[in-house]
Design a protein around this motif. Structure first.
Motif, PDB file in Angstrom:
ATOM      1  N   SER A  76       0.819  -1.209   0.000  1.00 52.16           N
ATOM      2  CA  SER A  76       0.000   0.000   0.000  1.00 52.16           C
ATOM      3  C   SER A  76       0.853   1.260   0.000  1.00 52.16           C
ATOM      4  CB  SER A  76      -0.923  -0.009   1.225  1.00 52.16           C
ATOM      5  OG  SER A  76      -1.903  -1.010   1.095  1.00 52.16           O
ATOM      6  N   PHE A  77       1.964   1.226   0.725  1.00 53.38           N
ATOM      7  CA  PHE A  77       2.844   2.396   0.757  1.00 53.38           C
ATOM      8  C   PHE A  77       3.365   2.712  -0.639  1.00 53.38           C
ATOM      9  CE2 PHE A  77       7.267   3.930   0.987  1.00 53.38           C
ATOM     10  CZ  PHE A  77       7.028   5.184   1.529  1.00 53.38           C
ATOM     11  N   ASP A  78       3.840   1.693  -1.364  1.00 58.68           N
ATOM     12  CA  ASP A  78       4.366   1.978  -2.689  1.00 58.68           C
ATOM     13  C   ASP A  78       3.254   2.357  -3.664  1.00 58.68           C
ATOM     14  OD1 ASP A  78       6.708   1.906  -4.602  1.00 58.68           O
ATOM     15  OD2 ASP A  78       5.281   0.570  -5.602  1.00 58.68           O
ATOM     16  N   ALA A  79       2.066   1.748  -3.508  1.00 57.83           N
ATOM     17  CA  ALA A  79       0.964   2.107  -4.389  1.00 57.83           C
ATOM     18  C   ALA A  79       0.596   3.577  -4.234  1.00 57.83           C
ATOM     19  CB  ALA A  79      -0.245   1.219  -4.088  1.00 57.83           C
ATOM     20  N   MET A  80       0.637   4.072  -2.997  1.00 54.93           N
ATOM     21  CA  MET A  80       0.280   5.474  -2.767  1.00 54.93           C
ATOM     22  C   MET A  80       1.361   6.437  -3.230  1.00 54.93           C
ATOM     23  SD  MET A  80      -1.763   5.665   0.845  1.00 54.93           S
ATOM     24  CE  MET A  80      -0.614   4.717   1.808  1.00 54.93           C
ATOM     25  N   THR A  81       2.630   6.016  -3.185  1.00 52.14           N
ATOM     26  CA  THR A  81       3.723   6.930  -3.524  1.00 52.14           C
ATOM     27  C   THR A  81       4.193   6.772  -4.967  1.00 52.14           C
ATOM     28  OG1 THR A  81       5.292   5.326  -2.593  1.00 52.14           O
ATOM     29  CG2 THR A  81       4.559   7.109  -1.158  1.00 52.14           C
TER      30      THR A  81
END
Length: 469
Positions: A373-378
């Motif tokens: 989720s962190f990489d998807a958001m960034t």
């Protein structure tokens, strides 16, 4: 051919100049240098490297499998430091390399080992390893054990420090982080090589002479050959993983590079949680392969720019099961398989594919869920623009305890606050190195929302459990 950055080229040139300065005294000393011993040990080290890296015609040891250093360490104990530096030169140049530019890498290895041998010889001599009689060269056994151990440690530290410096210059890695990790892993093997080198040096000066010293190399060579076989197996594992990731990247161009970054973030979380090196590698692999099931999803759905229909969403939500089925027979993945299957579960039980909740979800799956989720958001996707790192961390904290394991979220926040977020190099044009960010401010506790109000991180209409679609 890979073009080295100017800082990396400067680092190589500096290492070559340092190596030349280390070896020059032996060349200038002329007849006072024990040339027969230098030549014999240099040829022996060169032969060991050639045999080790080319055990069969056309077959080489993978880069990273290590060098055969007992002969160099024996030279450190038997010869003056500058002469020991000369011994390391030909074998270092002959070390196997698999990445370009091969010539520069060979020169680097030779310079690196020459400098390390000189430094180890200096440390050995300063601690009295050569005894009171300069002609003896090796102090009586076991009195030489302590100087020899220190020399092996110095040899290791110089090699790993130079490696860290060139990695920092060539790839932008933090030098201190790279040095600490490499030095910790290398210390014991180098000490074993140092012990074998000391045994060889003692036998060399014993009444049994050089033939007895050569017998010491046999068990060490066998152990190095076994170690090289282990590295070949690991290289095959990495090739398998790389092929799977490349297939996913080709199929879903919008998430190219996503897998490697999720693996990187997963490893940061695992390290912050205190996981051991073996498990940390497993969680990194789990992060890299978490979306391998997308190979079973129609390409038109992965590349669709508009909203997904309920039926299309159900098809995409099958990708964890597809992925688990694909890797179920790959034994070396171990615990990573369960993370691939369960990385879209939620701690409140409303994830997929099985609706597990809380502690029912495997630990590695909870790690990968946060990293995903962190990489998807960034990252910029076809359906969402990249958010700042601070915003993404705040959103993760807001959903901790509902969607994500709070311990995993806190570990990622702490790791990025301490080290920053430096994404691995990918083909994504919008990637930038993000400086270390302070811990995100605590957000107000989110109310317990119903299904329609639940936040959908990283691609609202794409994934009701967060992360990439």
């Amino acid at each position: 051919m890979r073009v080295l950055p100017p800082t990396a080229r400067a680092c190589v040139v500096a290492a070559v100049l340092a190596a030349a300065a280390c070896a020059a005294p032996a060349l200038l000393a002329g007849a006072s240098t024990p040339w027969p011993a230098v030549a014999l040990l240099a040829l022996l080290y060169l032969g060991c490297e050639l045999v080790r890296t080319r055990p069969f015609p056309g077959r080489r040891t993978p880069e990273g499998a290590g060098c055969f250093f007992p002969v160099v360490m024996a030279a450190v104990f038997l010869l003056p430091p500058s002469a020991a530096a000369l011994v390391a030169l030909p074998g270092g140049f002959a070390q196997s390399v698999v990445q370009r530019p091969a010539g520069v890498r060979r020169v680097w290895h030779a310079a690196q080992q020459t400098t390390a041998a000189w430094a180890a010889g200096q440390a050995y001599g300063l601690l009295g390893g050569r005894g009171t009689d300069p002609a003896a060269r090796v102090a009586g056994f076991p009195y030489a054990m302590l100087p020899a151990a220190v020399a092996a440690v110095v040899f290791c530290l110089v090699l790993t420090a130079l490696d860290a410096a060139v990695l920092a210059a060539a790839e932008g890695r933090p030098a201190a982080t790279a040095w600490r990790g490499t030095a910790a892993r290398s210390l014991v093997p180098y000490c074993v090589h140092g012990l074998a080198g000391l045994m060889m040096a003692v036998m060399w000066r014993s009444p049994y002479g050089v033939p007895a010293a050569l017998l010491v190399l046999l068990p060490m060579y066998v152990s190095c050959w076994v170690f090289a076989q282990y590295h070949r197996e690991r290289a095959a594992h990495r090739a398998t993983i790389r092929a799977l990731v490349q297939a996913v990247d080709i199929k879903d161009r919008y998430t190219r590079g996503h897998s490697e970054r999720v693996g990187q973030a997963s490893a940061m979380i695992a390290r912050e949680l205190g996981m051991g090196d073996d498990r940390l590698e497993v969680v990194r692999i789990a992060g890299i392969l978490h979306d391998v099931g997308k190979l079973g999803v129609p390409t038109r759905l992965l590349r669709k720019d508009g909203p997904l229909t309920p039926e299309e969403r159900r098809i995409i939500e099958l990708h964890p099961e597809y992925g688990h089925e694909m890797v179920r027979g790959i034994g070396f993945l171990g615990e990573a398989r369960s993370a691939i299957l369960h990385h879209h579960e939620r701690v409140d039980g409303r994830g997929y594919p099985y609706g597990l909740r809380g502690e029912q979800i495997p630990v590695l799956a909870r790690v990968v869920a946060v990293a995903d989720s962190f990489d998807a958001m960034t990252s910029t996707r076809s359906y969402s623009r990249a958010r700042p790192v601070e915003t993404a961390l705040a959103e993760l904290e807001r959903c901790a305890g509902v969607q994500y394991d709070p311990a995993m979220v806190r570990a990622l926040v702490d790791a990025i606050g301490r080290h920053g977020w430096h994404p691995v190099v990918t083909s994504d044009a919008d990637l930038q190195v993000i400086p270390a960010a302070p811990a995100a401010p605590a957000a107000p506790a989110a109310p317990q929302p119903g299904p329609a109000a639940m936040p959908t991180l990283g691609g609202a209409a794409r994934d009701p459990a967060g992360g990439g679609r």
